[in-house]
Design a protein around this motif. Structure first.
Motif, PDB file in Angstrom:
ATOM      1  N   ARG A   1     -10.462  -1.431   6.555  1.00  0.00           N
ATOM      2  CA  ARG A   1      -9.118  -1.834   6.133  1.00  0.00           C
ATOM      3  C   ARG A   1      -8.365  -0.643   5.541  1.00  0.00           C
ATOM      4  O   ARG A   1      -7.162  -0.477   5.764  1.00  0.00           O
ATOM      5  CB  ARG A   1      -9.177  -2.974   5.118  1.00  0.00           C
ATOM      6  CG  ARG A   1      -9.713  -4.284   5.695  1.00  0.00           C
ATOM      7  CD  ARG A   1      -9.550  -5.439   4.721  1.00  0.00           C
ATOM      8  NE  ARG A   1      -8.153  -5.789   4.550  1.00  0.00           N
ATOM      9  CZ  ARG A   1      -7.518  -5.771   3.384  1.00  0.00           C
ATOM     10  NH1 ARG A   1      -8.140  -5.381   2.284  1.00  0.00           N
ATOM     11  NH2 ARG A   1      -6.244  -6.122   3.305  1.00  0.00           N
ATOM     12  N   LEU A   2      -9.079   0.187   4.794  1.00  0.00           N
ATOM     13  CA  LEU A   2      -8.437   1.356   4.199  1.00  0.00           C
ATOM     14  C   LEU A   2      -7.942   2.316   5.276  1.00  0.00           C
ATOM     15  O   LEU A   2      -6.827   2.853   5.186  1.00  0.00           O
ATOM     16  CB  LEU A   2      -9.405   2.071   3.259  1.00  0.00           C
ATOM     17  CG  LEU A   2      -8.858   3.323   2.560  1.00  0.00           C
ATOM     18  CD1 LEU A   2      -7.639   2.980   1.709  1.00  0.00           C
ATOM     19  CD2 LEU A   2      -9.938   3.980   1.711  1.00  0.00           C
TER      20      LEU A   2
ATOM     21  N   ASN B   1       1.064   4.181  -2.806  1.00  0.00           N
ATOM     22  CA  ASN B   1       0.340   5.408  -2.448  1.00  0.00           C
ATOM     23  C   ASN B   1       1.190   6.543  -1.885  1.00  0.00           C
ATOM     24  O   ASN B   1       0.776   7.699  -1.964  1.00  0.00           O
ATOM     25  CB  ASN B   1      -0.771   5.076  -1.448  1.00  0.00           C
ATOM     26  CG  ASN B   1      -1.898   4.270  -2.076  1.00  0.00           C
ATOM     27  OD1 ASN B   1      -2.810   4.833  -2.675  1.00  0.00           O
ATOM     28  ND2 ASN B   1      -1.827   2.950  -1.948  1.00  0.00           N
TER      29      ASN B   1
ATOM     30  N   GLN C   1      -4.115   3.398   5.719  1.00  0.00           N
ATOM     31  CA  GLN C   1      -3.754   4.814   5.640  1.00  0.00           C
ATOM     32  C   GLN C   1      -3.023   5.270   6.901  1.00  0.00           C
ATOM     33  O   GLN C   1      -2.041   6.009   6.821  1.00  0.00           O
ATOM     34  CB  GLN C   1      -5.005   5.658   5.414  1.00  0.00           C
ATOM     35  CG  GLN C   1      -5.585   5.520   4.009  1.00  0.00           C
ATOM     36  CD  GLN C   1      -6.872   6.306   3.838  1.00  0.00           C
ATOM     37  OE1 GLN C   1      -7.591   6.564   4.813  1.00  0.00           O
ATOM     38  NE2 GLN C   1      -7.190   6.681   2.604  1.00  0.00           N
TER      39      GLN C   1
ATOM     40  N   ASP D   1     -13.755  -0.187   4.006  1.00  0.00           N
ATOM     41  CA  ASP D   1     -13.448   1.149   4.526  1.00  0.00           C
ATOM     42  C   ASP D   1     -12.622   1.079   5.810  1.00  0.00           C
ATOM     43  O   ASP D   1     -11.769   1.948   6.062  1.00  0.00           O
ATOM     44  CB  ASP D   1     -14.730   1.953   4.755  1.00  0.00           C
ATOM     45  CG  ASP D   1     -15.648   1.333   5.806  1.00  0.00           C
ATOM     46  OD1 ASP D   1     -15.729   0.094   5.887  1.00  0.00           O
ATOM     47  OD2 ASP D   1     -16.298   2.099   6.553  1.00  0.00           O
TER      48      ASP D   1
ATOM     49  N   PHE E   1       0.839  -1.202   0.000  1.00  0.00           N
ATOM     50  CA  PHE E   1       0.000   0.000   0.000  1.00  0.00           C
ATOM     51  C   PHE E   1       0.877   1.256   0.000  1.00  0.00           C
ATOM     52  O   PHE E   1       0.607   2.207  -0.748  1.00  0.00           O
ATOM     53  CB  PHE E   1      -0.907  -0.003   1.230  1.00  0.00           C
ATOM     54  CG  PHE E   1      -1.824   1.191   1.321  1.00  0.00           C
ATOM     55  CD1 PHE E   1      -3.050   1.198   0.670  1.00  0.00           C
ATOM     56  CD2 PHE E   1      -1.459   2.309   2.068  1.00  0.00           C
ATOM     57  CE1 PHE E   1      -3.900   2.299   0.757  1.00  0.00           C
ATOM     58  CE2 PHE E   1      -2.300   3.417   2.164  1.00  0.00           C
ATOM     59  CZ  PHE E   1      -3.519   3.414   1.495  1.00  0.00           C
TER      60      PHE E   1
END
Length: 213
Positions: free
Chosen positions: A196-197, A49, A201, A194, A45
């Motif tokens: 997991r995101l 990102n 993040q 959402d 990730f």
């Protein structure tokens, strides 16, 4: 003396310029190997990102080894007992004050043990809760309320505690959040996308903060 100084400067330069993270293996019987899919997913990730270029297969390093100085960020997790010998505590302290960063993620049940062992690393410090305004909550993704809640355990609010050296945050201990569970493969805990995101993040924020500070 000169030889020891040269080695120390070499180790500091590694911490300062490499860009990778490793899993911290510790003694005491706690499951330091928890969440095996978590870090590979977090690394992927971050690489996609926040423009990191980390190895997607993190290495494991022991608390007493000089290998820890190869990594600007160490990740530590587990459910149970933690023990640092005096030599391990000194090694971790040297690592942290020379530019390293340690993220400890309580996978539930770790807090009472790690709090005691961290007194060996920084005897004159207490863990301090980080306010929601701290930079670590906004380095890449904004968390205006602070640490997100990923998994429920005791109905308590999520908290992020820190230790500092010369006003630099060198260690973050995340409690009642369980970020690592949120980083795992979706089928492990069946968390909503959402959630997991949010976990990924926040993990990216920790990585970015550790690499840049």
């Amino acid at each position: 003396m000169k030889k020891h100084l040269t080695i120390a400067l070499f180790l500091i330069s590694i911490v300062s310029f490499s860009q990778d993270l490793a899993i911290l293996k510790y003694k005491g019987g706690g499951d330091w190997y928890s969440n095996p899919t978590a870090l590979p997913n977090l690394i992927k990730f971050c690489n996609e990102n926040i423009d990191t270029k980390m190895n997607e297969k993190p290495e494991t390093v022991e608390a007493g080894s000089t290998d820890i100085f190869q990594y600007p960020l160490l990740h530590m997790t587990g459910h149970g007992n933690v023990f640092f010998s005096e030599d391990e505590a000194k090694n971790l302290r040297d690592y942290l004050i020379s530019g390293g960063f340690l993220h400890i993620d309580d996978n539930y049940g770790m807090q009472q043990y790690i709090t005691k062992e961290l007194k060996k690393v920084f005897p004159n410090q207490e863990l301090k809760e980080l306010p929601a305004s701290h930079d670590i909550f906004k380095t890449a993704f904004a968390f205006p309320k602070g640490l997100p809640k990923i998994h429920e355990h005791d109905g308590k609010r999520p908290q992020a505690f820190g230790l500092f050296h010369e006003n630099r945050l060198v260690l973050v201990f995340t409690v009642e959040s369980d970020l690592g569970d949120g980083w795992e493969d979706q089928e492990v805990h069946n968390d909503p996308a959402d959630i997991r995101l949010k976990a990924l993040q926040m993990g990216a924020n920790i990585v970015k903060y550790a690499f840049e500070n």
